[in-house]
Design a protein around this motif. Structure first.
Motif, PDB file in Angstrom:
ATOM      1  N   VAL A 145      23.986  38.703   9.365  1.00  0.00           N
ATOM      2  CA  VAL A 145      23.034  37.614   9.531  1.00  0.00           C
ATOM      3  C   VAL A 145      22.644  37.072   8.164  1.00  0.00           C
ATOM      4  O   VAL A 145      22.754  37.801   7.176  1.00  0.00           O
ATOM      5  N   THR A 199      28.213  41.824  12.561  1.00  0.00           N
ATOM      6  CA  THR A 199      26.793  41.625  12.857  1.00  0.00           C
ATOM      7  C   THR A 199      26.019  41.046  11.679  1.00  0.00           C
ATOM      8  O   THR A 199      24.802  41.135  11.623  1.00  0.00           O
ATOM      9  N   TYR A 243      21.261  33.352  14.614  1.00  0.00           N
ATOM     10  CA  TYR A 243      21.043  34.797  14.660  1.00  0.00           C
ATOM     11  C   TYR A 243      20.440  35.208  13.322  1.00  0.00           C
ATOM     12  O   TYR A 243      20.924  34.799  12.268  1.00  0.00           O
ATOM     13  N   ALA A 265      21.272  40.541  21.563  1.00  0.00           N
ATOM     14  CA  ALA A 265      21.589  39.520  20.558  1.00  0.00           C
ATOM     15  C   ALA A 265      22.577  40.081  19.544  1.00  0.00           C
ATOM     16  O   ALA A 265      23.530  39.404  19.143  1.00  0.00           O
ATOM     17  N   ARG A 266      22.370  41.326  19.132  1.00  0.00           N
ATOM     18  CA  ARG A 266      23.280  41.971  18.180  1.00  0.00           C
ATOM     19  C   ARG A 266      24.684  42.100  18.783  1.00  0.00           C
ATOM     20  O   ARG A 266      25.683  41.807  18.121  1.00  0.00           O
ATOM     21  N   THR A 271      22.737  28.198  17.967  1.00  0.00           N
ATOM     22  CA  THR A 271      21.865  29.359  18.007  1.00  0.00           C
ATOM     23  C   THR A 271      21.907  30.013  16.643  1.00  0.00           C
ATOM     24  O   THR A 271      22.984  30.226  16.090  1.00  0.00           O
ATOM     25  N   LEU A 277      26.286  38.670  18.927  1.00  0.00           N
ATOM     26  CA  LEU A 277      26.724  38.262  17.592  1.00  0.00           C
ATOM     27  C   LEU A 277      28.034  38.949  17.229  1.00  0.00           C
ATOM     28  O   LEU A 277      28.947  38.315  16.689  1.00  0.00           O
ATOM     29  N   ASP A 335      25.586  29.990  15.264  1.00  0.00           N
ATOM     30  CA  ASP A 335      26.577  29.788  16.314  1.00  0.00           C
ATOM     31  C   ASP A 335      26.620  28.295  16.605  1.00  0.00           C
ATOM     32  O   ASP A 335      25.637  27.710  17.065  1.00  0.00           O
ATOM     33  N   LYS A 377      16.683  30.657  18.435  1.00  0.00           N
ATOM     34  CA  LYS A 377      16.866  31.768  17.493  1.00  0.00           C
ATOM     35  C   LYS A 377      16.923  33.078  18.261  1.00  0.00           C
ATOM     36  O   LYS A 377      16.249  33.248  19.265  1.00  0.00           O
ATOM     37  N   ARG A 378      17.727  34.011  17.726  1.00  0.00           N
ATOM     38  CA  ARG A 378      17.832  35.344  18.317  1.00  0.00           C
ATOM     39  C   ARG A 378      17.724  36.374  17.202  1.00  0.00           C
ATOM     40  O   ARG A 378      18.509  36.352  16.252  1.00  0.00           O
ATOM     41  N   ASN A 379      16.761  37.255  17.331  1.00  0.00           N
ATOM     42  CA  ASN A 379      16.482  38.262  16.316  1.00  0.00           C
ATOM     43  C   ASN A 379      17.296  39.519  16.613  1.00  0.00           C
ATOM     44  O   ASN A 379      16.968  40.267  17.527  1.00  0.00           O
ATOM     45  N   THR A 380      18.320  39.751  15.816  1.00  0.00           N
ATOM     46  CA  THR A 380      19.196  40.907  16.045  1.00  0.00           C
ATOM     47  C   THR A 380      18.538  42.219  15.656  1.00  0.00           C
ATOM     48  O   THR A 380      19.016  43.277  16.041  1.00  0.00           O
TER      49      THR A 380
END
Length: 78
Positions: free
Chosen positions: A52, A50, A6, A39-40, A4, A43, A56, A30-33
């Protein structure tokens, strides 16, 4: 292998990784923090910070855009 990425839309280094993935047709979850609070939090739990971009890899955090790109190259995911 569970991967994944981030990232945040406002991060130059994230865009560097995202562009590499696009150029090499690599599809990674994908995860947009920047817009996803969960997602944050995830992470932060993963790596204790946190920062980016963060990849992961099976529950281990890999930071720094060049290191992430190198990881993809070394694992023949390019």
């Amino acid at each position: 292998m569970n991967l994944t990425l981030y990232y945040s839309d406002t991060c130059f280094f994230c865009h560097k990784v995202l562009n590499f993935l696009d150029q090499h047709s690599i599809d990674v979850p994908k995860r947009n923090t920047g817009i996803d609070g969960q997602a944050r939090s995830d992470l932060l739990s993963l790596g204790g910070k946190t920062q980016v971009p963060c990849l992961d890899i099976n529950g281990s955090a890999l930071y720094e855009s060049d290191d992430i790109i190198d990881w993809f190259k070394q694992n023949n995911l390019k």
